[in-house]
Design an enzyme around this catalytic site. Sequence first.
Site, PDB file in Angstrom:
ATOM      1  N   GLY A   1       5.015 -57.069  17.180  1.00  0.00           N
ATOM      2  CA  GLY A   1       5.408 -55.706  17.517  1.00  0.00           C
ATOM      3  C   GLY A   1       5.036 -54.795  16.375  1.00  0.00           C
ATOM      4  N   GLY A   2       5.573 -53.608  16.401  1.00  0.00           N
ATOM      5  CA  GLY A   2       5.193 -52.625  15.401  1.00  0.00           C
ATOM      6  C   GLY A   2       5.539 -53.036  13.989  1.00  0.00           C
ATOM      7  N   PHE A   3       6.647 -53.712  13.818  1.00  0.00           N
ATOM      8  CA  PHE A   3       7.126 -53.957  12.471  1.00  0.00           C
ATOM      9  C   PHE A   3       7.263 -55.422  12.124  1.00  0.00           C
ATOM     10  CE2 PHE A   3       7.858 -49.667  12.907  1.00  0.00           C
ATOM     11  CZ  PHE A   3       7.841 -49.158  11.639  1.00  0.00           C
ATOM     12  N   GLY A   4       6.826 -56.271  12.991  1.00  0.00           N
ATOM     13  CA  GLY A   4       6.942 -57.661  12.626  1.00  0.00           C
ATOM     14  C   GLY A   4       6.584 -58.569  13.763  1.00  0.00           C
TER      15      GLY A   4
ATOM     16  N   LYS B   1      12.192 -63.839  14.802  1.00  0.00           N
ATOM     17  CA  LYS B   1      11.669 -62.465  14.766  1.00  0.00           C
ATOM     18  C   LYS B   1      11.754 -61.978  13.343  1.00  0.00           C
ATOM     19  CE  LYS B   1      13.711 -59.152  17.390  1.00  0.00           C
ATOM     20  NZ  LYS B   1      13.792 -58.296  18.564  1.00  0.00           N
TER      21      LYS B   1
ATOM     22  N   LEU C   1       4.035 -66.004  18.143  1.00  0.00           N
ATOM     23  CA  LEU C   1       4.204 -65.816  19.591  1.00  0.00           C
ATOM     24  C   LEU C   1       3.790 -64.419  20.021  1.00  0.00           C
ATOM     25  CD1 LEU C   1       7.716 -67.432  20.035  1.00  0.00           C
ATOM     26  CD2 LEU C   1       5.561 -68.370  20.813  1.00  0.00           C
ATOM     27  N   GLY C   2       3.899 -63.490  19.107  1.00  0.00           N
ATOM     28  CA  GLY C   2       3.564 -62.123  19.466  1.00  0.00           C
ATOM     29  C   GLY C   2       3.823 -61.219  18.289  1.00  0.00           C
TER      30      GLY C   2
ATOM     31  N   VAL D   1       6.786 -62.386  15.907  1.00  0.00           N
ATOM     32  CA  VAL D   1       7.720 -63.394  16.387  1.00  0.00           C
ATOM     33  C   VAL D   1       7.024 -64.741  16.276  1.00  0.00           C
ATOM     34  CG1 VAL D   1       9.122 -64.160  18.325  1.00  0.00           C
ATOM     35  CG2 VAL D   1       8.714 -61.733  17.986  1.00  0.00           C
TER      36      VAL D   1
ATOM     37  N   ASP E   1      17.358 -49.967  26.386  1.00  0.00           N
ATOM     38  CA  ASP E   1      15.900 -50.148  26.400  1.00  0.00           C
ATOM     39  C   ASP E   1      15.511 -51.292  27.318  1.00  0.00           C
ATOM     40  OD1 ASP E   1      13.305 -49.486  25.754  1.00  0.00           O
ATOM     41  OD2 ASP E   1      13.282 -50.577  23.857  1.00  0.00           O
TER      42      ASP E   1
HETATM   43  C1  LIG Z   1      -1.427 -66.270  21.955  1.00  0.00           C
HETATM   44  O1  LIG Z   1      -2.818 -66.006  21.814  1.00  0.00           O
HETATM   45  C2  LIG Z   1      -3.515 -66.977  21.053  1.00  0.00           C
HETATM   46  C3  LIG Z   1      -4.955 -66.520  20.868  1.00  0.00           C
HETATM   47  O2  LIG Z   1      -5.408 -65.799  21.945  1.00  0.00           O
HETATM   48  C4  LIG Z   1      -3.415 -68.337  21.795  1.00  0.00           C
HETATM   49  O3  LIG Z   1      -4.086 -69.328  21.040  1.00  0.00           O
HETATM   50  C5  LIG Z   1      -1.950 -68.711  21.919  1.00  0.00           C
HETATM   51  O4  LIG Z   1      -1.831 -69.909  22.647  1.00  0.00           O
HETATM   52  C6  LIG Z   1      -1.182 -67.606  22.624  1.00  0.00           C
HETATM   53  N1  LIG Z   1       0.238 -67.928  22.579  1.00  0.00           N
HETATM   54  C7  LIG Z   1       1.028 -67.874  23.668  1.00  0.00           C
HETATM   55  C8  LIG Z   1       2.441 -68.243  23.469  1.00  0.00           C
HETATM   56  O5  LIG Z   1       0.597 -67.508  24.746  1.00  0.00           O
END
Ligand SMILES: *[C@@H]1O[C@H](CO)[C@@H](O)[C@H](O)[C@H]1NC(C)=O
Length: 845
Positions: A541-544, A560, A538-539, A546, A656
């Site tokens: 960050g600096g250390f890991g 996470k 899903l994304g 999600v 934060d």
């Molecule tokens: C995150 O980015 C990737 C590649 O750009 C994409 O395939 C994916 O659907 C995106 N995920 C979300 C949750 O937006």
Amino acid sequence: MKASPCIRYSFALLLFLTCYSTTAQPPFEFDHPTANLSTSWSNTDQSLTVYDNSSDTSRVQAILTRRLFEGEFACGFYCDGNCTSSLFAVVIVSETRSPQMVWSANRDHPVSYGALLNLTARGELVLLDADGSTVWTTNTTGKTVAGLNLTDDGNLVLFDTNRQLVWQSFDYPTDCLVPRQALFQGQQLIPSVSSTNWTTQKDLFSLKMTDKGLVAYVGSNPPQAYYSSRSYDVYDNYTNTTGRRYVRFLNGSLSLFIHSVEPSDPDGVITIPQASSAQYMKLMPDGHLRVFQWKAGWSEVADLFTDDYLGECGYPMACGRYGICSGNQQCSCPVSSSPRIEYFKAQDDRQPALGCSEITPLTCNATQDQVFIELENVTYFNILVDMKSVDMDTCKRACMNNCSCKAAIFRYDFASSTTTSTPGDCFLPSEVFTMTNVDPLINATAFVKVQNASGPSNISSPSSHSSKSRPALLGILTSTIGSAMFLFGAIGFLVYIIRKRIRANDMAEEYIGEVPGMPTRFSYEELKATTENFNKKLGEGGFGAVYEGTLEDGSKIAVKCLEGLGQVEKSFLAEVESTGSIHHVNLVRLRGFCAWRSQRFLVYEFMSNGSLDRWIYHGNREHILDWECRKKIILNVAKGLAYLHDDCRQKIIHLDIKPQNILLDNDFNAKVSDFGLSKLIDRNQTQVMTTMRGTPGYLAPEWLSSIITEKVDVYSFGVVLLEMLCGRKNFDRSLPEESRHLLGVLQKCWEQGVLADMIDKYSEDMHTHGPEVVEMIKVASWCLQYDFTKRPSMSTVVKVLEDVTKVESSLDYNFIDPRQPKTTVEHENHKDMTPLLASVLSGPR
Ligand SMILES: *[C@@H]1O[C@H](CO)[C@@H](O)[C@H](O)[C@H]1NC(C)=O
Ligand SMILES: *[C@@H]1O[C@H](CO)[C@@H](O)[C@H](O)[C@H]1NC(C)=O
Ligand SMILES: *[C@@H]1O[C@H](CO)[C@@H](O)[C@H](O)[C@H]1NC(C)=O
Ligand SMILES: *[C@@H]1O[C@H](CO)[C@@H](O)[C@H](O)[C@H]1NC(C)=O
Ligand SMILES: *[C@@H]1O[C@H](CO)[C@@H](O)[C@H](O)[C@H]1NC(C)=O
Ligand SMILES: *[C@@H]1O[C@H](CO)[C@@H](O)[C@H](O)[C@H]1NC(C)=O
Ligand SMILES: *[C@@H]1O[C@H](CO)[C@@H](O)[C@H](O)[C@H]1NC(C)=O
Ligand SMILES: *[C@@H]1O[C@H](CO)[C@@H](O)[C@H](O)[C@H]1NC(C)=O
Ligand SMILES: *[C@@H]1O[C@H](CO)[C@@H](O)[C@H](O)[C@H]1NC(C)=O
Ligand SMILES: *[C@@H]1O[C@H](CO)[C@@H](O)[C@H](O)[C@H]1NC(C)=O
Ligand SMILES: *[C@@H]1O[C@H](CO)[C@@H](O)[C@H](O)[C@H]1NC(C)=O
Ligand SMILES: *[C@@H]1O[C@H](CO)[C@@H](O)[C@H](O)[C@H]1NC(C)=O
């Protein structure tokens, strides 16, 4: 200092020398501190400008100088004491201060009187010792170098005929960073041997920028981490992690950047008091990273790695090798309680901090005579990275079987399930630095490997031991009970430990007890299955990262993953502790956690619309949130924060709040996430913090005065609120200079009575609700009051939003420090300057 003769004409044609003038003379213009090729300087040259001060033994013969924010940078020959040898260095100099060396070319090879620095015709800068031998060179022959420049950042630069950079001293950092200097991935700082010996320290401390962030190490074989920049996980999909990571010393922070797209928000910051005079940062011979600033003298303004948890005991050499640190500078040597045998002696009985040495050294050809001495409740400064989820016996066996292992440090898993063999984390150091018993929350035992000499000669009687009584480990307290003197000395510490333990037990009950709705402990296999082998990221960050996952019951989760090092461990514990027992519809629920090998996972409910920052800045034009939706989000966040501040058993300050930490579900209900930074504090109490954390742009001004109340969250909430109403970031470089700072714009709009001009210009819906939005801008302004006592509480904000009460009418529109109406945005023109708010840039100093 003695003002020396100004420019000597023998050199005037070749370089612009500057000379420090006393007040009697008009100041010299420091315009072009550059030198052309075919120039040479010697440390015997009487004509070089000398900076020395009779109150200090150091002395600088300046070759080039460059005016600095109060004082100057000079490059030249630097020496201290008898000045029988000198370094070619960059130094911060001024009339009244002792010179501070911030870079040097030859710290391992000082040159004698008579040394020569040549900027050769072939474009190389060479340092020759008095005997003519080459000590140091820039290796730049044939690169069309045109000259040498000392930049206003204190960077010594060789530039070519196109004025492009060929070589720079910033690529070869020594033990210091100066403001605006960055430490890039692969670069490191290494301290000097001592404050009087500049030689590079061998195999002890280093500070490296790695792909995991900024990590401080001790030892070399392998190095052991004692600090690591903490995780600031970003719950979004925009982070570009392929860029080169770096930290940059900015005014007010040491900021970690993992994005390669600039300007970008830093991924993490260590906050430093704003500079009111020249500053520099230095990795000290004892492993501290300190920031110095000129006040009456050069004084320390920050000590960046000292955490409030372990304090001085978190430093690997606080009590030397094998020493046990008990806080308050108390050091002792490990003692085996049964049988009572002395295996260690203090290096120096009068200076216990120097550490301990083995009476019989460990030898690999007699492992059959090796045993462990067990030190209960003793742990180590780093997190235990070698083996995860093993039991104590496996840990000890692994150490016994490995000759280079000097100790087995075992820590029971936090909240481990009560099975027959309780797993824990194990660390097998090949060198034993300072151990500590200051942290009673951690259930740990250190097994220190010792060598039994053949024969009973080493067994000393209990009486001979107690005669050596010195402040020692609690463990021997029971057995040396006869030693009244010792008891007396230790009683204070005992009381402290007991008090801490009572608190610890309180906390343990909170989450280990059989409370329904407590976070579940997941096994790694379970997580692997639910996330389809960590497949859907899903994304990051600096250390890991999600990851998305689906539980058996069909509910979605966000996992996470915190990769383990140093402080990440602590943020993991903090997060489990503080989120586990908290349930509120506007707070992201922690569903569980997992500890496996070096990895830690936190399992959250899934928020399908990600974080707020995706929606409010106009990167996302297809879907502009309407006014009703924004109002709902604002109310949700306010309620979540009000709950944290007022309704929890213990007040929780988030510390934060920013759009990245506000998550949205399918229906755009907002929930506050990430309590990793929060600290539990008692109600009605403010807390003075030693390290400041948060994100520039959202930090309240009182961070500088260190009085932290829940009003810092109110302030950050105010910034987020304003960003939502205006549809822009609090600092936006793409805008014209005068409107970059959102707070500056707010102030101007108040002054001109045109608050409606601030409303998000991409949303027609917002404009049709103009008067309501303007009311909301007033709420934000109330939250952004410079004086934190004038800000409303979050529960008052909720009441205002629910139309139960009204916004305070007498607001102060000076959102920038009232004592400094004109803010100096020091590094405004710097490309990756953190988007600091004016309020942060203008501290109460
Ligand atoms: C995150 O980015 C990737 C590649 O750009 C994409 O395939 C994916 O659907 C995106 N995920 C979300 C949750 O937006
Ligand atoms: C030396 O420095 C001190 C401050 O450290 C200053 O007060 C003094 O005037 C300086 N002396 C000279 C000779 O410049
Ligand atoms: C360096 O060389 C440039 C170009 O030849 C010249 O204009 C300049 O005056 C020289 N600077 C000094 C300090 O000699
Ligand atoms: C400086 O010189 C004096 C006398 O010559 C000597 O006693 C002292 O040890 C020297 N100091 C250093 C740091 O070399
Ligand atoms: C360094 O400069 C001096 C004086 O300009 C010159 O005599 C000497 O040959 C130079 N040495 C080197 C190695 O370039
Ligand atoms: C120049 O090259 C030498 C030999 O390759 C090397 O030892 C030295 O570190 C280099 N100097 C710099 C400043 O890179
Ligand atoms: C020297 O560095 C300064 C910036 O610090 C820059 O303004 C100046 O143009 C540079 N001079 C040369 C000759 O490159
Ligand atoms: C400085 O430290 C180095 C390395 O420990 C040592 O070899 C050297 O003799 C020391 N120098 C002085 C002047 O004490
Ligand atoms: C990520 O960084 C790399 C390296 O700097 C760059 O080439 C790439 O374009 C960046 N990607 C995005 C999406 O910004
Ligand atoms: C172990 O080896 C060292 C030399 O490496 C030797 O001095 C010592 O006597 C040996 N000890 C035993 C018990 O063999
Ligand atoms: C540490 O944890 C183990 C296993 O959970 C338990 O048996 C032991 O009593 C604990 N010790 C302390 C001091 O809490
Ligand atoms: C370690 O801590 C536990 C309680 O946490 C205590 O019962 C025990 O006596 C301690 N052991 C030592 C040696 O201090």
